[in-house]
Design a protein around this motif. Structure first.
Motif, PDB file in Angstrom:
ATOM      1  N   MET A  49       1.227  -0.993  -0.123  1.00  0.00           N
ATOM      2  CA  MET A  49      -0.402   0.254  -0.154  1.00  0.00           C
ATOM      3  C   MET A  49       1.046   1.326  -0.003  1.00  0.00           C
ATOM      4  O   MET A  49       0.287   2.362   0.019  1.00  0.00           O
ATOM      5  N   GLY A  50       2.053   1.638  -0.302  1.00  0.00           N
ATOM      6  CA  GLY A  50       3.386   1.968  -0.251  1.00  0.00           C
ATOM      7  C   GLY A  50       3.416   2.646   0.749  1.00  0.00           C
ATOM      8  O   GLY A  50       2.739   2.017   2.300  1.00  0.00           O
ATOM      9  N   GLY A  51       4.062   4.032   1.461  1.00  0.00           N
ATOM     10  CA  GLY A  51       4.726   4.718   2.530  1.00  0.00           C
ATOM     11  C   GLY A  51       3.985   4.859   2.943  1.00  0.00           C
ATOM     12  O   GLY A  51       4.039   5.464   4.664  1.00  0.00           O
ATOM     13  N   SER A  52       2.704   5.738   2.767  1.00  0.00           N
ATOM     14  CA  SER A  52       1.692   6.420   3.491  1.00  0.00           C
ATOM     15  C   SER A  52       0.626   5.879   4.393  1.00  0.00           C
ATOM     16  O   SER A  52       0.544   4.847   4.192  1.00  0.00           O
ATOM     17  N   ARG A  53       0.619   6.030   5.416  1.00  0.00           N
ATOM     18  CA  ARG A  53      -0.749   6.142   6.451  1.00  0.00           C
ATOM     19  C   ARG A  53      -2.335   5.470   5.739  1.00  0.00           C
ATOM     20  O   ARG A  53      -2.107   7.046   5.448  1.00  0.00           O
TER      21      ARG A  53
END
Length: 326
Positions: A1-5
């Protein structure tokens, strides 16, 4: 889901330790004050969040799922039952659904036994007498029935049904069950249970019926008016599963007519109390307390977090629900 929260919306207040952990891991919106979301609030949340954490009081139907925004990819239900979520429509839209199975097995089984005792031993009537005018002990006062030696018929022999069976043996009950599929011989032997292929035949011969199957289209009103009439007049029915499994109006009629000896209900068909049931002395009603232990609620939250965290890491949530399971 990538690095963003991930943005996570929680629809009801949860134990503080669970909320704290959610805040550490995700951009979470918590529910304060604790009240059920309106349909409009749910639609608005589903339009902008990555993950929704609903509970049984949130009806997530096809209409709401149709309004969901492109970001919503996971509905991480706080609870084992998912009959309030249209799982098929969610899947068609690419939204995963997860739940929290197995956590409240023992708590719910404890409550089933508690209701059996409450109805057969007339505990609420005794409690009411002690709050009012009690004339003192008498040999014929508050006579109930002995649990030992009775036949218990368990409808639904999954985790909770088996946990009820193990407890029932300790009370001297004879355990019988009806299930879609017969248990493996070694499991059947462990819980000392007798399988009935015919639900009608089992129902007509039992002293106590315990409802422990999930609510699905196949189990809606499984205990309908015709089947309830098969019960012995001395029989008691207990439900800690879902209210929709029993035709509540038919049950009420049977209880009022003396065709059924008593009922212990932790769940109600419409989520609201039927006043005609409320006034009956042989009915014990509870506000869906079966899974309400501090330990159970925290463990449910931990499962929700694991499901979201696993999803965030790009993997399949361990408790993913698929339509074929229902």
């Amino acid at each position: 889901m990538g690095g963003s929260r991930l943005n996570v919306v929680v629809t009801r207040a949860l134990p503080q330790v669970v909320e704290t952990r959610l805040k550490e891991l995700f951009d979470v919106e918590l529910r304060d004050p604790d009240s059920p979301m309106t349909r409009e609030e749910l639609a608005e949340a589903m339009g902008r969040c990555d993950v929704l954490v609903p509970t049984i009081t949130d009806k997530i139907d096809a209409g709401l799922i149709g309004q969901a925004g492109p970001r919503l990819k996971l509905i991480a239900n706080y609870g084992a039952g998912v009959d309030h979520i249209d799982v098929s429509t969610a899947r068609a839209k690419g939204i995963l659904v997860s739940n929290t199975p197995g956590v409240t097995t023992d708590d719910t089984a404890d409550m089933a036994i508690a209701l059996m005792l409450a109805v057969t031993r007339r505990i609420p009537e005794g409690l009411a007498a002690m709050k009012g005018e009690w004339a003192g002990w008498s040999p014929m006062g508050f006579l109930g029935g002995r649990m030992a030696g009775r036949r218990l018929g368990i409808l639904g022999m999954g985790r909770i049904g088996q946990a009820v069976a193990r407890r029932a043996r300790a009370f001297g009950l004879q355990v019988h069950y009806h299930n879609r599929k017969r248990l493996r011989p070694e499991v059947e032997a462990e819980v000392e249970a007798t399988w009935w292929e015919s639900l009608d035949q089992m129902v007509s011969r039992m002293d106590i019926i315990s409802i422990n199957c999930p609510h699905t289209p196949a189990t809606f009103h499984l205990m309908n008016a015709r089947r309830l009439k098969l019960l012995k007049p001395s029989a008691v029915i207990v439900n800690t599963s879902r209210g929709e499994v029993i035709d509540e109006n038919a049950l009420t009629r049977g209880l009022r007519a003396g065709e059924i000896a008593g009922a212990g209900l932790d769940v109600l068909e419409n989520g609201r109390v039927n006043p005609r049931l409320q006034e009956l002395p042989n009915v014990v009603l509870l506000p869906h307390m079966g899974s309400a232990t501090v330990e159970g609620r925290v463990e449910m939250g931990e499962k929700v977090i694991i499901n979201i965290k696993t999803f965030a890491d790009g993997h399949r949530p361990p408790d993913q629900v698929v339509p074929g399971m229902l």
